[in-house]
Structure formats: C-alpha cells, structure tokens
Motif scaffolding. Sequence first.
Motif, PDB file in Angstrom:
ATOM      1  N   UNK A 174       0.844  -1.194   0.000  1.00 27.06           N
ATOM      2  CA  UNK A 174       0.000   0.000   0.000  1.00 27.06           C
ATOM      3  C   UNK A 174       0.877   1.241   0.000  1.00 27.06           C
ATOM      4  N   UNK A 175       0.311   2.371  -0.474  1.00 29.32           N
ATOM      5  CA  UNK A 175       1.027   3.643  -0.568  1.00 29.32           C
ATOM      6  C   UNK A 175       0.214   4.703   0.153  1.00 29.32           C
ATOM      7  N   UNK A 176       0.872   5.427   1.046  1.00 30.77           N
ATOM      8  CA  UNK A 176       0.204   6.482   1.798  1.00 30.77           C
ATOM      9  C   UNK A 176      -0.130   7.645   0.869  1.00 30.77           C
ATOM     10  N   UNK A 177      -1.382   8.089   0.865  1.00 32.38           N
ATOM     11  CA  UNK A 177      -1.809   9.152  -0.039  1.00 32.38           C
ATOM     12  C   UNK A 177      -1.305  10.506   0.437  1.00 32.38           C
ATOM     13  N   UNK A 178      -1.374  10.769   1.721  1.00 28.74           N
ATOM     14  CA  UNK A 178      -0.909  12.054   2.257  1.00 28.74           C
ATOM     15  C   UNK A 178      -0.340  11.820   3.650  1.00 28.74           C
ATOM     16  N   UNK A 179       0.410  12.787   4.124  1.00 34.56           N
ATOM     17  CA  UNK A 179       1.055  12.652   5.432  1.00 34.56           C
ATOM     18  C   UNK A 179       0.012  12.596   6.549  1.00 34.56           C
ATOM     19  N   UNK A 180       0.341  11.879   7.612  1.00 31.68           N
ATOM     20  CA  UNK A 180      -0.557  11.798   8.762  1.00 31.68           C
ATOM     21  C   UNK A 180      -0.192  10.642   9.661  1.00 31.68           C
ATOM     22  N   UNK A 181      -0.918  10.527  10.774  1.00 30.21           N
ATOM     23  CA  UNK A 181      -0.690   9.466  11.760  1.00 30.21           C
ATOM     24  C   UNK A 181      -1.703   8.353  11.563  1.00 30.21           C
ATOM     25  N   UNK A 182      -1.232   7.114  11.520  1.00 29.31           N
ATOM     26  CA  UNK A 182      -2.113   5.964  11.326  1.00 29.31           C
ATOM     27  C   UNK A 182      -3.060   5.815  12.507  1.00 29.31           C
ATOM     28  N   UNK A 183      -4.238   5.284  12.242  1.00 27.22           N
ATOM     29  CA  UNK A 183      -5.231   5.049  13.289  1.00 27.22           C
ATOM     30  C   UNK A 183      -4.845   3.826  14.127  1.00 27.22           C
ATOM     31  N   UNK A 184      -5.602   3.556  15.152  1.00 29.42           N
ATOM     32  CA  UNK A 184      -5.288   2.455  16.070  1.00 29.42           C
ATOM     33  C   UNK A 184      -5.485   1.096  15.417  1.00 29.42           C
ATOM     34  N   UNK A 185      -6.301   1.025  14.383  1.00 28.69           N
ATOM     35  CA  UNK A 185      -6.508  -0.236  13.669  1.00 28.69           C
ATOM     36  C   UNK A 185      -6.647   0.057  12.185  1.00 28.69           C
ATOM     37  N   UNK A 186      -6.419  -0.959  11.375  1.00 28.01           N
ATOM     38  CA  UNK A 186      -6.502  -0.784   9.931  1.00 28.01           C
ATOM     39  C   UNK A 186      -7.952  -0.982   9.489  1.00 28.01           C
ATOM     40  N   UNK A 187      -8.801  -0.049   9.931  1.00 30.52           N
ATOM     41  CA  UNK A 187     -10.227  -0.131   9.614  1.00 30.52           C
ATOM     42  C   UNK A 187     -10.515   0.585   8.299  1.00 30.52           C
ATOM     43  N   UNK A 188     -11.801   0.712   7.967  1.00 28.30           N
ATOM     44  CA  UNK A 188     -12.178   1.315   6.694  1.00 28.30           C
ATOM     45  C   UNK A 188     -11.695   2.756   6.584  1.00 28.30           C
ATOM     46  N   UNK A 189     -11.732   3.498   7.686  1.00 23.29           N
ATOM     47  CA  UNK A 189     -11.267   4.882   7.659  1.00 23.29           C
ATOM     48  C   UNK A 189      -9.785   4.954   7.373  1.00 23.29           C
ATOM     49  N   UNK A 190      -8.990   4.063   8.014  1.00 19.47           N
ATOM     50  CA  UNK A 190      -7.551   4.044   7.772  1.00 19.47           C
ATOM     51  C   UNK A 190      -7.248   3.588   6.337  1.00 19.47           C
ATOM     52  N   UNK A 191      -7.973   2.604   5.845  1.00 24.80           N
ATOM     53  CA  UNK A 191      -7.733   2.106   4.496  1.00 24.80           C
ATOM     54  C   UNK A 191      -7.954   3.187   3.446  1.00 24.80           C
ATOM     55  N   UNK A 192      -8.870   4.118   3.702  1.00 25.74           N
ATOM     56  CA  UNK A 192      -9.135   5.190   2.748  1.00 25.74           C
ATOM     57  C   UNK A 192      -7.966   6.150   2.617  1.00 25.74           C
TER      58      UNK A 192
END
Length: 529
Positions: A262-280
């Motif tokens: 996977x490739x990060x779209x923009x800078x930021x801090x990852x969420x606590x889990x790889x849920x739908x919001x994080x996957x977006x």
Amino acid sequence: VNKPVSTATQTALNLKLTASNNLSDVASAATARTNLGLGTAATQNKVAAGSAGVLDATDSTTTNSRTPSGTAGGDLIGTYPNPTLKNTGTAGSYGDSTHFPILTTDAQGRVTTVTTQVTPSGADQLGLTRTAVKTTSYTAVAGDLIPVDTTSGAVTITLPAAAAGVVVAIKHIVQGGSNAVTINRAGSDVFNKTGGSTSLSLSLINQGVLLQGTAGIWTVVADDMPLSVLDSRYTPLGVPAWVALTVYVGGQLAVDPSGNLIVRISAGTARASYDATEQALWFTPGASSAPTGPAGGFLTGSYPNPGGPSGLITDSMVAAGAAIAPTKLALVNDGAWTSPTQRSGSALRQSRRRVNRWYNPPGAPRGSNTVAIAGGLMYLVPVHIERPLSISDMSMEFIGAAAGGQIRFGIYLDDGQGEPTGAPVIDSGLKTAPTTINTFTTAAFGSPYVITNADQYWLALLVCNNVTGTPSAFPYSPSHEGIGSPAQLSNVAFVSGLTTTLPTLSGASLTYFSAEFWPMVAYKISAYT
C-alpha cells in the motif's frame, strides 16, 4: 473233416507262425501275449456292471454323472453333496459414522478377526479441533487447532508433551504491528531433531505451522508462509508492515495486515486499527481507484495529477542521443568553435559538446603570449573523452609563419598509467606548414576516428624537421582547468629528433614540460556513437 497235413506243409506253417516272423508263438499263450505287447489286460474278460474287471470302452459307467456323498472335511463341514464353510468369525456389521473397521485375514484371505477404531473428528481428518481465537498465552492439548490474534500484543502458545500420535496446529490469523506468536515446548522437548531448537516463532501475518509429536520431539510436518510478504514478485523486500499510530509521509510504502503493498496518499498518523477509515488513507498499486490528496516528496500539487518542481529533470536523466527538439533546450556557451578560425576570449562552461564543433583539449582559452615551434619535435597533450564519439579533423593556428616545411596530426592511446603509447591510432598525413601569419592549418582524416570507450587519449602535433623560419603558436594557460585537471595540463609531453613520420611511442622516448608551452591544437567532433 480233420485231415492231417504232410510233414512239409506243417514245417512251412510253423515257420510262418514263429516270433521271428512277427507272429505270436501259438504254442504258449503267455509268450504270445508278450510277443504282441498285450500285457495282462488281454487276459481280462468284460464283466457285468457292479463287478470288478475291465470295462468295455462303450460302457455307460465311463460317461454318466455321479453325485458325491459322505462326510466333508478340510475347510468344509457337513456332508456331501451339500457341505458348508467352517465358521472363522462372528457374523455382524462393523464400522459406523464414528468408527472404522480393522480386519485381519489368514493365508487363504479369510477374515479371522475384526476390531474397530474411532474415526478422527474434523474435516481434515487430522484429529484437530479448532479452539476459540487466542489473544493471550495458552497451553495447548493434543488435537488443538489454534487461531491466534496478536492485535493486543505478542502471544505465547505452550505445547503439550511430545508423544506418538499427538498433533497440534497453530495459525497467526491477525497481527498487531510487528507482534509475533511464540511456540514453546513442554519440559525438555525439542523441535525437528535431537538437540534441536526449543521454540518457534510465527512473525508474519497468516503464517502457520502443523506439528506432530514423537517421544520428546515435535516435528514440523507443514507450514504456511504468506508469499505476499515473503516473495518479491508480490511485495518488494524491505517494505515494512503497517503499524498503528505511526506517523507516515505522503507516498510512503507499507504492507497492510493482509500482506498487500500500500502507498500512503498524504502525510498523517495511522489510526489504532486498519479499519475502513484508515484504508481510505492508502491506495493499493494496481487497484482501479486513482489516488487522491496532496502530493509529497519531490512532487507538488495533488493526486491524481501531481507536478514536479522547476529543474526536476537534470542532465543525468537524459539518455545519450535522446531526440529532443532544439527549441526545448536551453543551450549554454560550451566553448565550441563553429570553424577553426573562431576563438573564445574568456573562460567558458564545458557542458554537453555538440557535433560539427571544434574543441580544445582542456576546454580553456588560449594564453596571452606565444610559444615558438621547433622543427623535429612532436607535441602531445592528454584529452579525456567522456563518451563514445568520432573525431574527423584536427587544426592548429600559426601566429608566426613558417618559411617552408610540413606538419602532421595524429591520436595516440593512453597506457593506463597516464602516458601515450604505441603507434598512432590515426594519422592525418603530411600537411604544408603555413607561410602566412595568423593562419590555421586543418587536417581532415580520411575516415573519422571512432572512440568507443570513455578514456584518456593523446592529441599529437608533429612539426617536421624540414620546417624553416620562425613559426609560433598560442599556448594554453594552465590556470584554466576545463575538462582536464592541473595534473593533466602539466603532463604534456614531446618527442625530439623526429623527421616527417609519427613514431611508435614508449615511456623512455617522452619528455614532459609545462602546459604553458603547449601549442594550441583543436579537434572536431563529427558524431556521437
């Protein structure tokens, strides 16, 4: 009427009936049977049915069927004509949904004993039973199939004692960060061999292991290694796994919990889990959806159409011989002469050289004074060629004219130690020395010399011993490096005592002097190869 025969007749008959004449001796029945090969059967008479004796060939007792009778023996019991097999087992049905039969047979293939054994439970027939998903340490029992989730932290699974027939399977189904599943032995058990390791680790998502026990040893009979994490055909080696609450920059690579790149779209801090919001916040290369959001790194603007900063494309990124329209090139003054009569009056940049242009070996302007040219000398100067090209001409400007005589141009190879060597690789032939001041003498080679390897070469000017008068030339100034270095510019050589032929060189024949006294020679690039 019985009538006696004569003696002569009787003698003749006797001769006919003798054994020597292949007839029996009628005087003795036994002798006659023997002579005829009849044996004792010839003495038997046909007898009536039920009596002993010799049967006639047509007697019906030799062809009619007869029913056996009497008591049966061997593997049979009862009486003929209808005996039965002896019983060797117990009649009944063997095996059901939870048992399977084990049969024992004798040498005749008869089943002698039957026992049953419990059928292993589970669809895989390994006798494994899936446990609840384990998120904390757990001690396994024989037959466990253990799924493990390490989201909350590392998990340790302790095996039962290794014994014959004991099977245990463990699978790392969900991974938190880089958490691993540790598999510990019981007691003094080891893995795979005597003296083997005492623990195993499942450090990858979807990694699993199937273990079978024997006395004191757990053997790994199968494992499950996720190719998406291990194989460079799916994910580049060295890409780290996605980690919760980690700061990422735009464009950064990671591997998601399912093993996808996977490739990060923009800078930021990852969420606590790889849920739908994080996957977006990530996109998967090769997926149909286009990336969105601001671009990072050396890109500017926003996805899906980011741009690049000014000057992004540098000279090293342009392939040699690339077909680029001249209108798109910002040409710099590269010190080239369009003809041998043009000279530069100031220090110039030595950038990409162009074809059909003249160049001085060090790429530097001439000196301010002149240098006398002596007959019988060959001047040699190093020039470093950075890429394959062809040299078609050489030239030199005479400031002071000669009264007569000839000159000659050539090119020598370098010996790898910074000296010219061997015979010239190309020779211009003899050219008339100019008798007019401020005149260029140009020599075109019959065929351009093709340089295939970037290396140091030596340009040669031979002033033949027949040159008369006081010819002179502009020297080069050692204060300008150009494409050479001060060490190269001071490493100019000459050979004295020559006539009109370019010699074969060796180090012993060379003399070195300051670059201030080097006559200014130019060469023309006709093509890049």
